[in-house]
Design a protein around this motif. Structure first.
Motif, mmCIF file in Angstrom:
data_model
loop_
_atom_site.group_PDB
_atom_site.id
_atom_site.type_symbol
_atom_site.label_atom_id
_atom_site.label_comp_id
_atom_site.label_asym_id
_atom_site.label_seq_id
_atom_site.Cartn_x
_atom_site.Cartn_y
_atom_site.Cartn_z
ATOM 1 N N GLU A 169 0.857 -1.185 0.000
ATOM 2 C CA GLU A 169 0.000 0.000 0.000
ATOM 3 C C GLU A 169 0.891 1.232 0.000
ATOM 4 O O GLU A 169 1.916 1.270 0.682
ATOM 5 C CB GLU A 169 -0.907 0.030 1.234
ATOM 6 N N ILE A 170 0.480 2.235 -0.786
ATOM 7 C CA ILE A 170 1.223 3.496 -0.833
ATOM 8 C C ILE A 170 0.455 4.524 -0.020
ATOM 9 O O ILE A 170 -0.705 4.810 -0.307
ATOM 10 C CB ILE A 170 1.406 3.971 -2.288
ATOM 11 N N ASP A 171 1.105 5.043 1.036
ATOM 12 C CA ASP A 171 0.437 5.965 1.949
ATOM 13 C C ASP A 171 1.163 7.305 1.953
ATOM 14 O O ASP A 171 1.802 7.698 2.931
ATOM 15 C CB ASP A 171 0.395 5.371 3.355
ATOM 16 N N GLY A 172 1.093 8.008 0.841
ATOM 17 C CA GLY A 172 1.684 9.329 0.752
ATOM 18 C C GLY A 172 3.193 9.337 0.853
ATOM 19 O O GLY A 172 3.910 9.227 -0.145
ATOM 20 N N SER A 173 3.704 9.385 2.085
ATOM 21 C CA SER A 173 5.141 9.533 2.304
ATOM 22 C C SER A 173 5.821 8.212 2.651
ATOM 23 O O SER A 173 6.986 8.203 3.041
ATOM 24 C CB SER A 173 5.399 10.537 3.437
ATOM 25 N N SER A 174 5.114 7.108 2.526
ATOM 26 C CA SER A 174 5.704 5.811 2.873
ATOM 27 C C SER A 174 4.979 4.684 2.154
ATOM 28 O O SER A 174 3.897 4.871 1.595
ATOM 29 C CB SER A 174 5.659 5.588 4.386
ATOM 30 N N PHE A 175 5.612 3.492 2.195
ATOM 31 C CA PHE A 175 5.029 2.291 1.611
ATOM 32 C C PHE A 175 4.798 1.275 2.717
ATOM 33 O O PHE A 175 5.676 1.063 3.573
ATOM 34 C CB PHE A 175 5.956 1.668 0.565
ATOM 35 N N LEU A 176 3.646 0.624 2.720
ATOM 36 C CA LEU A 176 3.363 -0.476 3.630
ATOM 37 C C LEU A 176 3.437 -1.758 2.812
ATOM 38 O O LEU A 176 2.648 -1.951 1.872
ATOM 39 C CB LEU A 176 1.977 -0.345 4.260
ATOM 40 N N ALA A 177 4.379 -2.618 3.151
ATOM 41 C CA ALA A 177 4.589 -3.840 2.377
ATOM 42 C C ALA A 177 4.494 -5.051 3.288
ATOM 43 O O ALA A 177 5.087 -5.092 4.374
ATOM 44 C CB ALA A 177 5.955 -3.795 1.695
ATOM 45 N N LYS A 178 3.749 -6.080 2.838
ATOM 46 C CA LYS A 178 3.528 -7.281 3.637
ATOM 47 C C LYS A 178 4.184 -8.481 2.964
ATOM 48 O O LYS A 178 4.010 -8.702 1.762
ATOM 49 C CB LYS A 178 2.030 -7.527 3.816
#
Length: 700
Positions: A516-525
């Motif tokens: 997931e791309i959350d503006g200023s960062s990436f959430l990766a699982k």
């Protein structure tokens, strides 16, 4: 208001006398009139016996057993909003503009509180749509040079005789192709052919709607009569699901409408009715006297005193009482109305004035996906071939494509030959249309210059440049999404996800199960562990947490850490941590739960009493626990949607003050990140954006 119904006794006699050709004919026609009058008198002697209709199958839960109704006049503002929201479309069919306005009559009648068949039975009450001005994209205007269905019908109306009588009809055979196209178009729409090929920017209509004000008169067994502008209405009896009454026999049934009420006040659906003309004693006496006059006329025919139809006409004018024609005015009827269920009480909705004409000036503006030097798809009306016009209505690409040729976006078009789909790219520099070796997966233009593509036979996604029509990212991806205005989320053919920058350089490798791309960062699982990466691809959380909710907001990240207890249960604790993984807010220690990530410097939390409030990044309660339900603050309006303790809904600011209170119950909530695109919908069919500004209500 004039009540002007006639039994046509005089007209029947005079018509009969005019058609008679011999003594035998004259006598036969006079006998017919005598028998007609005797039949009317006999009918008035017949007492209609009514019994209660069966109500065994009636269900108060069945919606079709009831009908919506209103007696108060609909407001001008409500009517204007209705007309303003009508859908109007235009299509260029060189050298014409075809304009279609969807009249949406069902919804209009619902708004007015009328039955769906109201316009069918009252054509004179339909709204009239008259175009006043057409404004073109090139800035010019016109108010003439157009055809409508009515103008075509008027032009081609002919009168012919049939058995001595005139009748009118519209001669479709005499119409040209354009006239037939408009005349035969859907009657659900108001259709216009404008004699210009220039694209239209807007149309101004004058819409006229006759609206009659109404008064509701209640009657009951204890108070069975009411006096109305049309005369007296009298309730005779209510038996089960039937109502027996006497009322003026008005020219238009819409002028007096019965309403039968169920015991809970709802209006029952009408299932049928029957009526008889009511003969007063005075009128009966006149009819009997007229029968005697006709008998004397027969004697005159037999004695050869009346030899021709002209003689009979003169004789009747001398001997017929002048009061006879007056007797036909102010007619009354007895009626039986049958309803879906047992009737508790009765009312009559009476139009108490001549319909008032309501006029509305409404502008409809067309939206174009314009680009520099844009051309407009048009069909040549005669050739039925598609090409492109400029703003001046001139061909810039000659008509050469089939009737399936359709616009995808301002750079790409599509058509079909047999089972083969073709995609075309328009080159504005060379004024040519070129077939491309791919098809458009999504018509949206991303980052101002790219479209998603796929092979002509379906398959993996790639990217093409709208300015050149060339492929800039090969068709090697299972899916692609442009997000945060600068990154491409991508899924490879093997299902692994990663991130590309706007120049298609890999930022996050394709080795994660979910990204997931959350503006200023990436959430990766990956392997059931979620981590946060910065925009350079650096792992900031290093597998420290079991769940991560959103990205960093106000410098804090909402996380969950789980530990196994000796009894085998899982103990979960929730924290807000900083980018160095330091715990800044221990939610459980403060007795807070059900937290949401920070938005606009405030995070939504819940206390042990299930009350909602907001905290700041320092872990302090910024807005007290005083809401039943709440949402995070919008990043656009800096407001939040909440439900107060009195069950009402409101928008609050960051100080917790109400800036907009809503009067209805929440129906749906569509939150969008784009400015003014959020829709807060209520059960009274009102809709607002995140600023509390009312917007058009849509059901989708």
């Amino acid at each position: 208001m004039k009540i002007n119904k006639y039994l046509l006794v005089l007209s029947v006699v005079f018509f009969s006398s005019c058609m008679a050709q011999s003594k035998k004919d004259l006598l036969a026609k006079i006998d017919d009139d005598i028998n007609n009058l005797k039949g009317i008198i006999k009918l008035s002697d017949t007492r209609i016996m009514i019994t209660a209709g069966t109500t065994e199958k009636f269900s108060a839960e069945k919606a079709s057993n009831f009908q919506s109704t209103r007696t108060e006049a609909v407001s001008d503002s409500a009517l204007y909003r209705f007309f303003k929201n009508l859908e109007v479309s235009t299509s260029l069919q060189y050298p014409f503009n075809m304009i279609s306005l969807d009249k949406d009559e069902y919804d209009l009648l619902t708004l007015m509180g009328e039955e769906s068949s109201y316009f069918l039975h009252n054509a004179d009450m339909e709204p009239a749509y008259r175009p006043q001005k057409f404004t073109f994209l090139d800035g010019t205007e016109t108010n003439k040079g157009y055809l409508t269905r009515d103008s075509i019908a008027k032009k081609h109306t002919k009168i012919e005789k049939d058995k001595g009588e005139d009748y009118e009809f519209v001669d479709e055979e005499g119409m040209n192709a354009l006239e037939k196209y408009i005349y035969k178009a859907s009657s659900f729409n108001e259709n216009i052919a404008l004699m210009s090929s220039k694209p239209i920017r807007s149309i101004q209509y004058k819409i006229s709607l006759p609206v009659a004000s109404k008064t509701l008169y209640k009657v009951s067994p204890n108070s069975p009569e009411v006096k109305t502008p049309y005369g007296i209405i009298r309730l005779d009896t209510i038996v089960g699901n039937q109502v027996h009454c006497s009322l003026p026999d008005v020219e238009n049934d819409r002028d007096i409408k019965i309403q039968a009420y169920y015991k809970d006040g709802r209006v029952l659906a009408e299932k049928g009715s029957s009526s008889n003309t009511e003969i007063t004693p005075a009128k009966r006496k006149l009819y009997e006297n007229y029968i005697n006059i006709l008998e004397k006329a027969k004697d005159g025919v037999k004695a050869d005193e009346i030899k021709t139809e002209k003689d009979l006409d003169k004789w009747l004018k001398v001997h017929a009482p002048a009061a006879l024609s007056d007797a036909e005015k102010g007619s009354r009827k007895t009626a039986i109305y049958t309803f879906a269920g047992p009737v508790s009480s009765v009312g009559f909705s009476v139009s108490d004035s001549v319909p008032q004409m309501k006029n509305f000036d409404v502008d409809y503006t067309f939206k174009y996906d314009e680009a520099p030097g844009e051309y407009f798809l048009a069909m040549d009306f005669a050739k039925q071939k598609a090409g492109f016009l400029n703003k001046e209505g001139k061909w810039v690409i000659q008509p050469q494509f089939n009737e399936h040729f359709r616009k995808l976006n301002r750079y790409y078009y599509w058509d079909q030959y047999g089972d083969v789909d073709n995609t075309y790219w328009i080159n504005y520099k060379t004024q040519t249309v070129e077939k491309v070796a791919y098809k458009i997966d999504d018509t949206e233009i991303f980052d101002g210059r790219y479209v998603k593509i796929e092979p002509r036979t379906n398959g993996l996604n790639g990217i093409a440049d709208i300015n050149t029509g060339k492929i800039v990212l090969p068709m090697e991806y299972d899916n692609l999404k442009f997000t945060s205005s600068k990154f491409w989320w991508a899924k490879a053919e093997d299902g692994k996800e990663g991130v590309l920058d706007r120049n298609f350089k890999v930022v996050l490798p394709f080795r994660y199960d979910d990204v997931e791309i959350d503006g200023s960062s990436f959430l990766a699982k990956s392997n059931n562990k979620t981590n946060v990466f910065d925009l350079n691809g650096t792992n900031l959380t290093q597998n420290k947490y079991d769940d991560i909710y959103g990205g960093y907001n106000s410098g804090l990240l909402l996380v969950r850490k789980a530990t196994k207890e000796p009894n085998g249960n899982t103990d979960s604790k929730y924290y807000f941590v900083d980018k160095q993984n330091n715990i800044r807010i221990n939610l459980g220690a403060k007795g807070w739960e059900d937290a949401k990530p920070f938005s606009e410097g405030l995070a939504l939390v819940e206390n042990s009493n299930n009350e909602k409030g907001y905290i700041n990044p320092a872990g302090q309660l910024a807005i007290p626990f005083k809401f039943q339900y709440a949402h995070s603050f919008f990043t656009t309006s800096k407001l939040a949607l909440v439900q107060m303790k009195d069950n009402s809904y409101a928008l609050i600011n960051k100080k917790g003050s109400v800036v907009k209170r809503f009067d209805s119950e929440l129906y749906d909530f569509d939150r969008e990140s784009a400015d003014r695109k959020t829709r807060i919908k209520f059960k009274d069919r009102t809709s607002y954006n995140e600023y509390g500004e009312q917007v058009e209500y849509t059901s989708f």
